[in-house]
Design an enzyme around this catalytic site. Structure first.
Site, PDB file in Angstrom:
ATOM      1  CE1 TYR A 160      32.910  13.051  40.429  1.00  0.00           C
ATOM      2  CE2 TYR A 160      31.065  12.951  38.878  1.00  0.00           C
ATOM      3  CZ  TYR A 160      32.330  12.539  39.266  1.00  0.00           C
ATOM      4  OH  TYR A 160      33.029  11.634  38.499  1.00  0.00           O
ATOM      5  CB  SER A 163      34.022  19.379  40.193  1.00  0.00           C
ATOM      6  OG  SER A 163      33.639  18.025  40.043  1.00  0.00           O
ATOM      7  CE  LYS A 164      35.020  14.303  37.476  1.00  0.00           C
ATOM      8  NZ  LYS A 164      36.426  13.994  37.161  1.00  0.00           N
TER       9      LYS A 164
HETATM   10  N1  LIG Z   1      34.101   5.365  38.254  1.00  0.00           N
HETATM   11  C1  LIG Z   1      33.228   6.049  37.532  1.00  0.00           C
HETATM   12  O1  LIG Z   1      32.077   5.615  37.308  1.00  0.00           O
HETATM   13  C2  LIG Z   1      33.613   7.384  36.960  1.00  0.00           C
HETATM   14  C3  LIG Z   1      32.739   7.983  36.033  1.00  0.00           C
HETATM   15  C4  LIG Z   1      33.071   9.210  35.492  1.00  0.00           C
HETATM   16  C5  LIG Z   1      34.245   9.839  35.861  1.00  0.00           C
HETATM   17  N2  LIG Z   1      35.054   9.240  36.786  1.00  0.00           N
HETATM   18  C6  LIG Z   1      36.272   9.959  37.151  1.00  0.00           C
HETATM   19  O2  LIG Z   1      37.387   9.141  36.922  1.00  0.00           O
HETATM   20  C7  LIG Z   1      38.442   9.535  37.795  1.00  0.00           C
HETATM   21  C8  LIG Z   1      39.015   8.321  38.499  1.00  0.00           C
HETATM   22  O3  LIG Z   1      38.001   7.751  39.300  1.00  0.00           O
HETATM   23  P1  LIG Z   1      37.972   6.203  39.719  1.00  0.00           P
HETATM   24  O4  LIG Z   1      36.571   5.774  39.505  1.00  0.00           O
HETATM   25  O5  LIG Z   1      39.075   5.484  39.097  1.00  0.00           O
HETATM   26  O6  LIG Z   1      38.160   6.383  41.300  1.00  0.00           O
HETATM   27  P2  LIG Z   1      39.103   5.615  42.354  1.00  0.00           P
HETATM   28  O7  LIG Z   1      38.564   6.031  43.671  1.00  0.00           O
HETATM   29  O8  LIG Z   1      39.213   4.169  42.021  1.00  0.00           O
HETATM   30  O9  LIG Z   1      40.536   6.285  42.111  1.00  0.00           O
HETATM   31  C9  LIG Z   1      40.770   7.639  42.381  1.00  0.00           C
HETATM   32  C10 LIG Z   1      42.232   7.809  42.735  1.00  0.00           C
HETATM   33  O10 LIG Z   1      42.450   9.197  42.949  1.00  0.00           O
HETATM   34  C11 LIG Z   1      43.242   9.339  44.107  1.00  0.00           C
HETATM   35  N3  LIG Z   1      43.019  10.637  44.730  1.00  0.00           N
HETATM   36  C12 LIG Z   1      41.909  11.085  45.374  1.00  0.00           C
HETATM   37  N4  LIG Z   1      42.123  12.309  45.849  1.00  0.00           N
HETATM   38  C13 LIG Z   1      43.383  12.660  45.490  1.00  0.00           C
HETATM   39  C14 LIG Z   1      44.174  13.807  45.683  1.00  0.00           C
HETATM   40  N5  LIG Z   1      43.723  14.857  46.405  1.00  0.00           N
HETATM   41  N6  LIG Z   1      45.413  13.833  45.162  1.00  0.00           N
HETATM   42  C15 LIG Z   1      45.889  12.781  44.473  1.00  0.00           C
HETATM   43  N7  LIG Z   1      45.211  11.648  44.281  1.00  0.00           N
HETATM   44  C16 LIG Z   1      43.952  11.602  44.777  1.00  0.00           C
HETATM   45  C17 LIG Z   1      42.828   8.204  45.017  1.00  0.00           C
HETATM   46  O11 LIG Z   1      43.825   7.909  45.999  1.00  0.00           O
HETATM   47  C18 LIG Z   1      42.637   7.072  44.032  1.00  0.00           C
HETATM   48  O12 LIG Z   1      43.824   6.352  43.822  1.00  0.00           O
HETATM   49  C19 LIG Z   1      37.847  10.591  38.723  1.00  0.00           C
HETATM   50  O13 LIG Z   1      38.163  11.880  38.231  1.00  0.00           O
HETATM   51  C20 LIG Z   1      36.368  10.358  38.600  1.00  0.00           C
HETATM   52  O14 LIG Z   1      35.612  11.509  38.899  1.00  0.00           O
HETATM   53  C21 LIG Z   1      34.775   8.038  37.343  1.00  0.00           C
END
Ligand SMILES: NC(=O)c1ccc[n+]([C@@H]2O[C@H](COP(=O)([O-])OP(=O)(O)OC[C@H]3O[C@@H](n4cnc5c(N)ncnc54)[C@H](O)[C@@H]3O)[C@@H](O)[C@H]2O)c1
Length: 256
Positions: A160, A163-164
């Site tokens: 992770y 990737s980020k």
């Molecule tokens: N939640 C956190 O604390 C946090 C912190 C930093 C970054 N992020 C990033 O924010 C972004 C959104 O995360 P979130 O927390 O809303 O997660 P989430 O799990 O609520 O939503 C992620 C969405 O991505 C979709 N998804 C997953 N794999 C996929 C694919 N191969 N093709 C298309 N859609 C796909 C899922 O179906 C889901 O709807 C991500 O990139 C995550 O790494 C999240």
């Protein structure tokens, strides 16, 4: 302020849930036609329905961002049926928290799956929409993380984190290359945001939340809505002279 995204067509990957869903709803409130993309087609359709139910404009398409050819097909279909996308939010992402020293099968699988979605997925979708974004002098908003940087207190997960870092690298590389076309490319670095992505970790590992909060000046976890303002800013004219940047929306975690 309203109408900041009038006349824009904004595609949001991972728009079925969490941060992507909140951004999709926020963009629609600002007047954009939002194209919700997600591997979860029902979830994407539900987000689009929530937007149209509130009087906004939206469409949804099933899209797994790991499928490069499908990304091209769907981008072409959107261009032909909805119009040219001028804002792309690369938000779809997954996470697993295995250390590099964990069981080898788990480490290898994490690496392949996480890189496929979080980094190759950003490449696939951005490349598929490149023509539309250049034609509209568009904007790309990539979702990075505090793990776009390394912090010794942050529970690590090498795939992770890598990737980020890659998302931030690609953001800067594309900002450098596409600026001459008027395409701006920026990222957002969310902190710990309460979404389904980390539901289990928050429920089963209170220590994880404590580590974050101990280091977060604002003293709370984030909500998906906390990412919407920065995402609107980077998509609209308010950020006309901003490119290659990452805006941290992390309660101050990384700044202090
Ligand atoms: N939640 C956190 O604390 C946090 C912190 C930093 C970054 N992020 C990033 O924010 C972004 C959104 O995360 P979130 O927390 O809303 O997660 P989430 O799990 O609520 O939503 C992620 C969405 O991505 C979709 N998804 C997953 N794999 C996929 C694919 N191969 N093709 C298309 N859609 C796909 C899922 O179906 C889901 O709807 C991500 O990139 C995550 O790494 C999240």
């Amino acid at each position: 302020m309203t109408g900041l995204l009038e006349r824009h067509i904004a595609a949001v990957t991972g728009g079925a849930s969490g941060i992507g869903r909140a951004i999709a709803l926020g963009y629609a409130r600002e007047g954009a036609h939002v194209v919700v993309l997600d591997a979860n087609g029902n979830g994407a359709a539900e987000t689009a329905k929530a937007i149209t139910g509130a009087g906004g404009k939206a469409s949804s398409f099933v899209l797994d961002v790991t499928e490069r050819d499908k990304c091209r097909e769907v981008a072409a279909e959107i261009g032909a049926t909805v119009g040219r996308v001028s804002v792309l939010v690369n938000n779809a992402g997954i996470n697993r928290r295995n250390a590099f020293t964990a069981a080898p099968e788990a480490v290898v699988k994490d690496w392949q799956d996480i890189m496929a979605v979080n980094l190759n997925g950003v490449f696939n979708v951005t490349h598929a929409f490149l023509g539309q974004l250049r034609a509209t002098r568009g904007r790309i908003v990539n979702i990075g993380s505090i793990q776009s940087f390394v912090h010794v207190r942050t529970p690590n997960s090498p795939a992770y984190t890598t990737s980020k870092h890659g998302v931030l690298g690609l953001t800067r590389a594309l900002a450098a290359e596409l600026g001459k076309d008027g395409v701006r490319v920026n990222a957002i670095g969310p902190g710990l945001i309460e979404t389904p992505l980390n539901e289990n970790a928050r429920a089963n590992n209170p220590e994880l939340v404590r580590i974050f909060l101990d280091h977060t000046p604002l003293g709370r976890t984030g909500k998906p809505e906390d990412i919407v303002g920065p995402a609107i800013f980077l998509a609209c004219e308010l950020s006309a002279y901003v490119t290659g940047a990452i805006i941290m929306a992390d309660g101050g975690y990384r700044s202090i």
